[in-house]
Design an enzyme around this catalytic site. Structure first.
Site, PDB file in Angstrom:
ATOM      1  CG  PHE A 138      -1.974   0.971   1.270  1.00 42.67           C
ATOM      2  CD1 PHE A 138      -3.197   0.692   0.681  1.00 42.67           C
ATOM      3  CD2 PHE A 138      -1.799   2.197   1.871  1.00 42.67           C
ATOM      4  CE1 PHE A 138      -4.225   1.627   0.695  1.00 42.67           C
ATOM      5  CE2 PHE A 138      -2.819   3.139   1.896  1.00 42.67           C
ATOM      6  CZ  PHE A 138      -4.032   2.855   1.302  1.00 42.67           C
ATOM      7  CG  ASP A 210       0.080  -2.328   7.187  1.00 41.50           C
ATOM      8  OD1 ASP A 210      -1.039  -2.682   7.615  1.00 41.50           O
ATOM      9  OD2 ASP A 210       0.278  -1.241   6.607  1.00 41.50           O
ATOM     10  CE1 TYR A 235      -9.443   2.591   6.755  1.00 43.44           C
ATOM     11  CE2 TYR A 235      -8.527   3.721   8.665  1.00 43.44           C
ATOM     12  CZ  TYR A 235      -8.418   3.312   7.348  1.00 43.44           C
ATOM     13  OH  TYR A 235      -7.271   3.600   6.647  1.00 43.44           O
ATOM     14  CE  LYS A 236      -7.963  -0.323   4.981  1.00 41.39           C
ATOM     15  NZ  LYS A 236      -6.515  -0.365   4.717  1.00 41.39           N
ATOM     16  NE  ARG A 384      -9.964  -3.086  -2.537  1.00 39.55           N
ATOM     17  CZ  ARG A 384      -9.441  -2.402  -1.527  1.00 39.55           C
ATOM     18  NH1 ARG A 384      -8.234  -2.725  -1.066  1.00 39.55           N
ATOM     19  NH2 ARG A 384     -10.063  -1.384  -0.995  1.00 39.55           N
TER      20      ARG A 384
END
Ligand SMILES: *Cc1c(COP(=O)(O)O)cnc(C)c1O
Length: 425
Positions: A138, A210, A235-236, A384
């Site tokens: 990312f 991560d 928040y995922k 995705r």
């Protein structure tokens, strides 16, 4: 138990309904406020609203802030929130005796743990000045490394690899730290944390993981896996809410020595003595920086509490059943379309989302969203689909693939309104 991945032959919607009736996790769906008529396949970008979150947020807003005001730092334990929620997340990720706090963003936490890891190596192995990471990581992870080594200005360098096969070749005697994201945000490819950490340690480097697309999506045992440091967002898959604070974990063996490069007053041993000199708090609290976003933090705890009630092995079984079902249905029902699976087919190499390339990926995703199937688009050409087992059913996967079939068969994506780019994709 969800059994989608054990089917053979043509899969029907009735098969999916049957799997849902036998799903021991089905009741978790009622714990969330899901909009009617929407199939939400974007919980890997922003999770959904847990039922208790609005009440919690409103109580903190009206009672704790509105009435108790500044007294809330003590009375309502605001000051201890990062540690309290961090301890819960630490349990969820198998943090063992390591320290965990809920604070700041993943980007900021990465800066802190990378700084700490480089400082440990500067003392123990001063010749090591290389940070290894993945080109496909990312972007913020790579940007943070670049920014940190720019201010260090002592010959530090970022070395990028293209995947697991390149790792050993990159692990020279000059490597200080390896920073890897366990589940790739685009492809969903999963690193084996334990085996990879062992390779990193054998080469004399420290391992920073991560866990943004891992926490709440698959069983984790960061301490047993040997990790040195870990960060991740809430928040995922943890359904903490937009911009909810991230977490930061440090292995027990480093707690006494690891020091954050962001030395704010919340990380001070005695913040309220207001001393002019910085002295780090004992343990994990030294990784706090400044005043926390209490509304977000308190609201996020609802999602974390929910995740702690879930059997993580069962979650993983259902996640794999649903991602396999998605792949199988696309291959059975959408032959002849230029969809290329970029997610590993082997279950043990996959996280909890499925991605396909399509030359018109952007327009296809916008057309899907217009039809009530929300996934997202990532450059280049990638559709995705995040699969959150807590609230998705097998029939949702079936219905989503049917909508995808219609969008492609009827070329609904050709409509001009789906060609325009939004600021956030
Ligand atoms: C989502 C994500 C981030 C997000 O970082 P923020 O600081 O919360 O914006 C970082 N790294 C990875 C791998 C991610 O998937």
């Amino acid at each position: 138990m969800a059994v989608g991945h054990e089917w053979s032959g043509e899969i029907t919607r009735e098969d999916c309904e049957r799997a849902d009736r036998g799903d021991s996790m089905a009741s978790f769906r009622d714990e969330f406020d899901l909009p009617d008529g929407l199939i939400y396949l974007d919980g890997n970008s922003l999770g959904v609203l847990p039922r208790g979150a609005a009440d919690r947020c409103s109580a903190v807003l009206k009672d704790e802030w509105g009435t108790d005001l500044i007294g809330s730092w003590n009375k309502n334990h605001w000051f201890g929130l990062p540690a309290r929620i961090g301890e819960k997340i630490g349990r969820l990720i198998g943090g063992g005796d390591g320290g965990c706090v809920a604070t700041d963003t993943t980007s900021v936490n990465l800066y802190k743990v990378l700084g700490a890891a480089l400082r440990l190596q500067a003392e123990d192995a001063p010749g090591r000045r290389v940070i290894v990471s993945e080109r496909e990581n990312f972007p913020t992870d790579l940007y943070i490394v670049s920014g940190l080594i720019d201010i260090l200005d002592k010959g530090y360098e970022l070395r990028l690899i293209d995947g697991p096969d390149d790792l050993d070749g990159a692990l020279g005697a000059d490597v200080a730290v390896v920073l890897l994201t366990q589940v790739n945000y685009r492809s969903g490819a999963l690193w084996d944390m334990r085996a990879t950490t062992a390779r990193i340690h054998a080469a004399g480097a420290l391992a920073v993981w991560d866990l943004c697309h891992s926490a709440g999506a698959l069983p984790l045992s960061v301490a047993d896996s040997g990790a040195d440091f870990a960060v991740g967002c809430t928040y995922k898959y943890l359904n903490g809410g937009p911009g909810s604070p991230a977490f930061l974990w440090v292995a027990a063996r480093h707690l006494a020595r690891a020091e954050s490069p962001l030395t704010g007053w919340w990380g001070h041993a005695e913040p309220f003595t207001m001393a002019p000199e910085y002295a780090p708090a004992a343990g994990i609290d030294r990784f706090l920086v400044g005043t926390q976003p209490i509304l977000s933090l308190a609201t996020m705890e609802v999602g974390v509490d929910l995740a702690l009630r879930v059997d993580q092995e069962e979650l993983r079984r259902k996640s794999l059943a649903l991602t396999s079902l998605f792949i199988d249905l696309v291959e059975q029902r959408l032959p002849g379309h230029p969809l290329v699976l970029i997610t590993p087919r082997e279950e043990e190499r996959r996280g909890s989302h499925v991605s396909f390339r399509h030359p018109e990926g952007y327009a296809v995703m916008k057309a899907l969203i217009a039809q009530g199937v929300v996934g997202d688009y990532r450059e280049p050409e990638v559709l995705r689909f995040g699969i959150t087992p807590l609230y998705l059913r097998h029939v949702d996967i079936w219905d989503a693939v049917e909508v995808l079939r219609r969008v492609l068969d009827e070329e609904l994506w050709r409509s001009p309104e789906f060609q325009l780019r939004d600021a956030v994709t």
